[in-house]
Design a protein around this motif. Structure first.
Motif, PDB file in Angstrom:
ATOM      1  N   LEU A 253      49.592  77.392  18.101  1.00 26.28           N
ATOM      2  CA  LEU A 253      48.793  78.581  18.406  1.00 26.28           C
ATOM      3  C   LEU A 253      47.870  78.277  19.572  1.00 26.28           C
ATOM      4  CD1 LEU A 253      47.663  79.726  14.830  1.00 26.28           C
ATOM      5  CD2 LEU A 253      49.464  80.738  16.212  1.00 26.28           C
ATOM      6  N   SER A 254      47.691  79.260  20.434  1.00 23.57           N
ATOM      7  CA  SER A 254      46.749  79.056  21.544  1.00 23.57           C
ATOM      8  C   SER A 254      45.340  79.335  21.022  1.00 23.57           C
ATOM      9  CB  SER A 254      47.080  80.001  22.697  1.00 23.57           C
ATOM     10  OG  SER A 254      47.013  81.339  22.260  1.00 23.57           O
ATOM     11  N   ALA A 255      44.449  78.393  21.260  1.00 27.41           N
ATOM     12  CA  ALA A 255      43.052  78.538  20.826  1.00 27.41           C
ATOM     13  C   ALA A 255      42.215  77.518  21.576  1.00 27.41           C
ATOM     14  CB  ALA A 255      42.945  78.305  19.315  1.00 27.41           C
ATOM     15  N   SER A 256      40.893  77.683  21.523  1.00 23.25           N
ATOM     16  CA  SER A 256      40.004  76.714  22.176  1.00 23.25           C
ATOM     17  C   SER A 256      40.103  75.374  21.446  1.00 23.25           C
ATOM     18  CB  SER A 256      38.565  77.231  22.136  1.00 23.25           C
ATOM     19  OG  SER A 256      38.117  77.272  20.787  1.00 23.25           O
ATOM     20  N   LYS A 257      39.715  74.303  22.105  1.00 20.44           N
ATOM     21  CA  LYS A 257      39.791  72.962  21.495  1.00 20.44           C
ATOM     22  C   LYS A 257      38.994  72.863  20.186  1.00 20.44           C
ATOM     23  CE  LYS A 257      40.905  70.063  25.494  1.00 20.44           C
ATOM     24  NZ  LYS A 257      40.372  69.052  26.435  1.00 20.44           N
ATOM     25  N   PRO A 258      37.752  73.384  20.144  1.00 22.74           N
ATOM     26  CA  PRO A 258      37.009  73.280  18.868  1.00 22.74           C
ATOM     27  C   PRO A 258      37.703  74.023  17.725  1.00 22.74           C
ATOM     28  CG  PRO A 258      35.537  73.865  20.670  1.00 22.74           C
ATOM     29  CD  PRO A 258      36.918  73.956  21.211  1.00 22.74           C
ATOM     30  N   TRP A 295      46.309  86.267  19.629  1.00 19.35           N
ATOM     31  CA  TRP A 295      47.172  86.230  18.451  1.00 19.35           C
ATOM     32  C   TRP A 295      47.724  87.597  18.053  1.00 19.35           C
ATOM     33  CZ3 TRP A 295      43.458  82.764  15.035  1.00 19.35           C
ATOM     34  CH2 TRP A 295      43.430  81.464  15.571  1.00 19.35           C
ATOM     35  N   GLN A 296      47.098  88.671  18.520  1.00 18.30           N
ATOM     36  CA  GLN A 296      47.610  90.002  18.148  1.00 18.30           C
ATOM     37  C   GLN A 296      49.003  90.273  18.742  1.00 18.30           C
ATOM     38  OE1 GLN A 296      45.396  93.382  19.798  1.00 18.30           O
ATOM     39  NE2 GLN A 296      44.728  92.107  21.522  1.00 18.30           N
ATOM     40  N   TYR A 297      49.433  89.384  19.664  1.00 21.64           N
ATOM     41  CA  TYR A 297      50.788  89.522  20.254  1.00 21.64           C
ATOM     42  C   TYR A 297      51.725  88.414  19.758  1.00 21.64           C
ATOM     43  CZ  TYR A 297      48.011  92.504  23.283  1.00 21.64           C
ATOM     44  OH  TYR A 297      47.158  93.480  23.742  1.00 21.64           O
ATOM     45  N   HIS A 298      51.304  87.685  18.731  1.00 19.62           N
ATOM     46  CA  HIS A 298      52.109  86.589  18.206  1.00 19.62           C
ATOM     47  C   HIS A 298      53.329  87.117  17.451  1.00 19.62           C
ATOM     48  CE1 HIS A 298      53.034  82.826  16.031  1.00 19.62           C
ATOM     49  NE2 HIS A 298      52.429  82.232  17.048  1.00 19.62           N
ATOM     50  N   ASP A 299      54.338  86.251  17.291  1.00 18.00           N
ATOM     51  CA  ASP A 299      55.561  86.650  16.574  1.00 18.00           C
ATOM     52  C   ASP A 299      55.338  86.812  15.069  1.00 18.00           C
ATOM     53  OD1 ASP A 299      56.908  86.546  18.942  1.00 18.00           O
ATOM     54  OD2 ASP A 299      57.666  84.504  18.650  1.00 18.00           O
ATOM     55  N   ASP A 300      54.350  86.098  14.534  1.00 22.12           N
ATOM     56  CA  ASP A 300      54.144  86.138  13.078  1.00 22.12           C
ATOM     57  C   ASP A 300      53.621  87.512  12.652  1.00 22.12           C
ATOM     58  OD1 ASP A 300      53.847  84.691  10.432  1.00 22.12           O
ATOM     59  OD2 ASP A 300      51.789  85.378  10.754  1.00 22.12           O
ATOM     60  N   PHE A 301      54.311  88.139  11.729  1.00 22.41           N
ATOM     61  CA  PHE A 301      53.981  89.490  11.263  1.00 22.41           C
ATOM     62  C   PHE A 301      52.544  89.577  10.738  1.00 22.41           C
ATOM     63  CE2 PHE A 301      53.587  92.583   7.825  1.00 22.41           C
ATOM     64  CZ  PHE A 301      54.108  93.735   8.387  1.00 22.41           C
ATOM     65  N   VAL A 302      52.175  88.605   9.906  1.00 23.23           N
ATOM     66  CA  VAL A 302      50.857  88.628   9.272  1.00 23.23           C
ATOM     67  C   VAL A 302      49.753  88.442  10.305  1.00 23.23           C
ATOM     68  CG1 VAL A 302      49.337  87.451   7.612  1.00 23.23           C
ATOM     69  CG2 VAL A 302      51.750  87.821   7.053  1.00 23.23           C
ATOM     70  N   LEU A 303      49.843  87.368  11.086  1.00 22.33           N
ATOM     71  CA  LEU A 303      48.789  87.046  12.045  1.00 22.33           C
ATOM     72  C   LEU A 303      48.580  88.155  13.065  1.00 22.33           C
ATOM     73  CD1 LEU A 303      46.772  84.777  12.826  1.00 22.33           C
ATOM     74  CD2 LEU A 303      48.477  83.980  14.467  1.00 22.33           C
ATOM     75  N   LYS A 304      49.682  88.665  13.628  1.00 22.54           N
ATOM     76  CA  LYS A 304      49.525  89.670  14.692  1.00 22.54           C
ATOM     77  C   LYS A 304      48.913  90.962  14.157  1.00 22.54           C
ATOM     78  CE  LYS A 304      54.077  91.934  14.820  1.00 22.54           C
ATOM     79  NZ  LYS A 304      55.285  92.148  15.617  1.00 22.54           N
TER      80      LYS A 304
END
Length: 409
Positions: A253-258, A295-304
């Motif tokens: 997942l793309s996210a900041s380092k922290p 994440w709203q454009y992610h492939d995962d149904f739940v996360l997006k």
């Protein structure tokens, strides 16, 4: 380095001008740990209901410090001895009491760190700052922990009529526009006194205390436990849980380092090292918002879908009931969702769930609010007051909620 440059005055919309009393407190406010609070929303997701509720933990901490200055001034005027070191420690303890809050205040405690409360993280930050500031925070830490022998000082930091509550009720009422929560914190503080080393309120202030307790009850039902912000906060908790679950499965997942650090590692109380603390100090609301936008454009149904619902304020439907939700109702909503989107029951659990909320404006068993009568007699506010409602306010009122999607995701 000139001392005069550090005696700053801040302009606060609630109290007007607030003075920073000395260079140590100025340096603590300037520290990166404290400056992070500018990027932590005081009221979590409540701005989705009350558009003005964008004030931060920074505002609140400075306001608490100001009220503590007033309380010290009042108590000294009434003959209560508070020396310079104690004064400083009280100001530092209340200034730093919320420094351990994570993004959106409470969401992180229930999702990506396990059983690590913001109070514990505040304590770790204070201990780290104490090392950095040559043990100048030792007394403040003692008072914060409740270990200092002068009990009333610990009560000013944490009790049922502490400076924390005196500020957040007034401040949150101001920024939400909910007039019911507007308490007269100045009058409450003016009525404070100390007897037998415990904090008391002179009987002239009895009506201010009554108003304070009623305001607290109303603010909880109308603001803090508002069904829409409740739904949004539950969604945010589930976003972080889902992100952690996917990360554990090897999904990148793309996210900041922290944020990635807390997604990739199981952090419990025993694992909260200095490295964890340093990483936590770099984490704020912006990390979470930025991640959700992606994440709203992610492939995962739940996360997006969870992220999209928060970003676009298209939240779950919430119903609050006086009785526990029937399991059959919950099951029916889950079945509908599973059938409609061909998802698993575990995935449906992210969108259909129940829970409970409770409100207790005053706790009788805990250290109460003591009223000092003119004849020297001290009694609990519930007994001293002729307001019959106060006894009712000490009873816990529990309500039950169910969240499920609207017509379509």
């Amino acid at each position: 380095m000139q001392l005069s440059n550090k005696l700053k005055i801040l302009n606060d919309p609630i109290y007007g001008f607030i003075t920073i009393p000395n260079s140590l407190i100025f340096d603590l406010i300037e520290h990166k740990y404290f400056q992070r609070l500018r990027r932590i929303t005081q009221m979590g997701m409540s701005y989705l209901v009350y558009p003005g509720a964008h004030h931060t933990r920074f505002h609140h901490a400075i306001g608490c410090m100001h009220l503590m200055q007033k309380a010290i001034q009042v108590l000294r005027f009434k003959g209560v001895e508070i020396n310079y070191d104690e004064q400083n420690a009280l100001l530092i303890a209340i200034l730093l009491h919320d420094i351990g809050h994570g993004p959106f205040s409470h969401a992180m405690e229930h999702s990506i760190v396990n059983g690590v409360s913001h109070e514990h993280i505040s304590m770790l930050f204070m201990e780290e700052l104490n090392t950095e500031f040559n043990n100048d925070l030792t007394l403040a830490i003692k008072i914060f922990k409740g270990d200092y022998p002068r009990k009333f000082m610990c009560q000013l930091i944490s009790s049922q009529i502490d400076m924390d509550r005196a500020d957040y009720l007034k401040r949150d009422s101001f920024y939400t526009g909910v007039a019911e929560g507007n308490i007269n914190s100045e009058r409450l503080i003016t009525m404070l006194n100390v007897r037998n080393d415990e904090l008391v309120v002179e009987n002239k202030g009895i009506y201010s205390v009554e108003k304070f307790l009623v305001a607290r009850r109303l603010m909880y039902w109308q603001v803090y436990l508002h069904k829409t912000s409740l739904s949004a906060e539950q969604l945010l908790i589930r976003v972080l849980k889902r992100a952690k679950e996917l990360t554990k499965k090897g999904v990148v997942l793309s996210a900041s380092k922290p944020l990635l650090y807390f997604l990739q590692n199981e952090i419990e109380l025993k694992d909260f090292t200095l490295e964890s603390l340093e990483t936590f100090s770099k984490l704020d609301d912006y990390d979470i918002i930025s991640a959700m936008k992606d994440w709203q454009y992610h492939d995962d149904f739940v996360l997006k879908n969870l992220c999209s619902m928060i970003i676009n304020r298209d939240l779950l439907k919430v119903k609050i009931k006086k009785k526990a939700i029937k399991p059959s109702l919950l099951l029916q909503h889950k079945k509908d969702l599973i059938k409609k989107f061909n998802i698993s029951e575990a995935e449906a659990d992210y969108f259909v769930f129940t829970g409970e909320i409770s409100n207790q404006a005053y706790t009788l068993k805990k250290q109460g609010i003591s009223i000092l009568h003119k004849n020297g007699k001290i009694e609990d506010i519930v007994k001293a007051s002729d307001q019959l409602n106060l006894k009712a306010l000490s009873k816990t009122v529990t309500k039950y909620y169910i969240c499920y999607p609207k017509e379509k995701l």
